[in-house]
Scaffold this motif. Structure first.
Motif, PDB file in Angstrom:
ATOM      1  N   UNK A  13       0.874  -1.170   0.000  1.00  0.00           N
ATOM      2  CA  UNK A  13       0.000   0.000   0.000  1.00  0.00           C
ATOM      3  C   UNK A  13       0.909   1.217   0.000  1.00  0.00           C
ATOM      4  N   UNK A  14       1.121   1.795  -1.160  1.00  0.00           N
ATOM      5  CA  UNK A  14       2.088   2.888  -1.288  1.00  0.00           C
ATOM      6  C   UNK A  14       1.714   4.104  -0.459  1.00  0.00           C
ATOM      7  N   UNK A  15       0.452   4.402  -0.355  1.00  0.00           N
ATOM      8  CA  UNK A  15       0.059   5.582   0.414  1.00  0.00           C
ATOM      9  C   UNK A  15       0.451   5.424   1.880  1.00  0.00           C
ATOM     10  N   UNK A  16       0.103   4.294   2.475  1.00  0.00           N
ATOM     11  CA  UNK A  16       0.430   4.077   3.878  1.00  0.00           C
ATOM     12  C   UNK A  16       1.918   3.856   4.095  1.00  0.00           C
ATOM     13  N   UNK A  17       2.551   3.128   3.186  1.00  0.00           N
ATOM     14  CA  UNK A  17       3.969   2.820   3.342  1.00  0.00           C
ATOM     15  C   UNK A  17       4.834   4.071   3.241  1.00  0.00           C
ATOM     16  N   UNK A  18       4.565   4.910   2.256  1.00  0.00           N
ATOM     17  CA  UNK A  18       5.381   6.110   2.086  1.00  0.00           C
ATOM     18  C   UNK A  18       5.216   7.067   3.260  1.00  0.00           C
ATOM     19  N   UNK A  19       4.037   7.155   3.784  1.00  0.00           N
ATOM     20  CA  UNK A  19       3.795   8.049   4.917  1.00  0.00           C
ATOM     21  C   UNK A  19       4.505   7.556   6.173  1.00  0.00           C
ATOM     22  N   UNK A  20       4.736   6.252   6.279  1.00  0.00           N
ATOM     23  CA  UNK A  20       5.361   5.717   7.488  1.00  0.00           C
ATOM     24  C   UNK A  20       6.885   5.716   7.421  1.00  0.00           C
ATOM     25  N   UNK A  21       7.467   6.053   6.269  1.00  0.00           N
ATOM     26  CA  UNK A  21       8.928   5.989   6.136  1.00  0.00           C
ATOM     27  C   UNK A  21       9.686   6.882   7.121  1.00  0.00           C
ATOM     28  N   UNK A  22       9.290   8.141   7.338  1.00  0.00           N
ATOM     29  CA  UNK A  22      10.056   8.946   8.303  1.00  0.00           C
ATOM     30  C   UNK A  22      10.082   8.331   9.694  1.00  0.00           C
ATOM     31  N   UNK A  23       8.957   7.796  10.146  1.00  0.00           N
ATOM     32  CA  UNK A  23       8.928   7.156  11.459  1.00  0.00           C
ATOM     33  C   UNK A  23       9.766   5.892  11.494  1.00  0.00           C
ATOM     34  N   UNK A  24       9.703   5.111  10.416  1.00  0.00           N
ATOM     35  CA  UNK A  24      10.514   3.895  10.345  1.00  0.00           C
ATOM     36  C   UNK A  24      11.994   4.242  10.412  1.00  0.00           C
ATOM     37  N   UNK A  25      12.380   5.267   9.673  1.00  0.00           N
ATOM     38  CA  UNK A  25      13.785   5.688   9.670  1.00  0.00           C
ATOM     39  C   UNK A  25      14.232   6.152  11.048  1.00  0.00           C
ATOM     40  N   UNK A  26      13.380   6.898  11.716  1.00  0.00           N
ATOM     41  CA  UNK A  26      13.728   7.388  13.052  1.00  0.00           C
ATOM     42  C   UNK A  26      13.891   6.240  14.033  1.00  0.00           C
ATOM     43  N   UNK A  27      13.060   5.207  13.908  1.00  0.00           N
ATOM     44  CA  UNK A  27      13.175   4.056  14.809  1.00  0.00           C
ATOM     45  C   UNK A  27      14.417   3.220  14.507  1.00  0.00           C
ATOM     46  N   UNK A  28      14.840   3.184  13.263  1.00  0.00           N
ATOM     47  CA  UNK A  28      15.998   2.365  12.892  1.00  0.00           C
ATOM     48  C   UNK A  28      17.324   3.087  13.080  1.00  0.00           C
ATOM     49  N   UNK A  29      17.305   4.401  13.114  1.00  0.00           N
ATOM     50  CA  UNK A  29      18.546   5.173  13.167  1.00  0.00           C
ATOM     51  C   UNK A  29      19.488   4.754  14.302  1.00  0.00           C
ATOM     52  N   UNK A  30      18.999   4.509  15.514  1.00  0.00           N
ATOM     53  CA  UNK A  30      19.934   4.115  16.582  1.00  0.00           C
ATOM     54  C   UNK A  30      20.649   2.794  16.305  1.00  0.00           C
TER      55      UNK A  30
END
Length: 69
Positions: A13-30
């Motif tokens: 689901x591109x709409x939901x997936x693209x919107x969640x990318x910033x949060x996913x990145x923030x959670x993975x950054x550490x």
């Protein structure tokens, strides 16, 4: 002979997936902490040997303004 099964990825689901990318990145950054920058030490020209450059590449670099005469 090995029978390899190939499974198609789940529909995305591109709409939901693209919107969640910033949060996913923030959670993975550490998990991917970047080490302190380590400056490479210079290498003595005497230690560099066995490098061959094709004649065409040497001519190309010689003709370039930044690398030429």
């Amino acid at each position: 002979m090995t029978n390899l099964e190939v499974h198609a990825p789940a529909p995305v689901d591109l709409e939901g997936e693209l919107a969640s990318l910033p949060g996913d990145g923030a959670r993975m950054a550490p998990h991917w902490a970047v080490p302190d920058r380590i400056a490479p030490r210079p290498v003595s020209p005497a230690l560099i040997h066995g490098v061959s450059v094709p004649l065409a590449s040497a001519r190309l670099l010689d003709a370039m303004e930044d690398y030429g005469d």
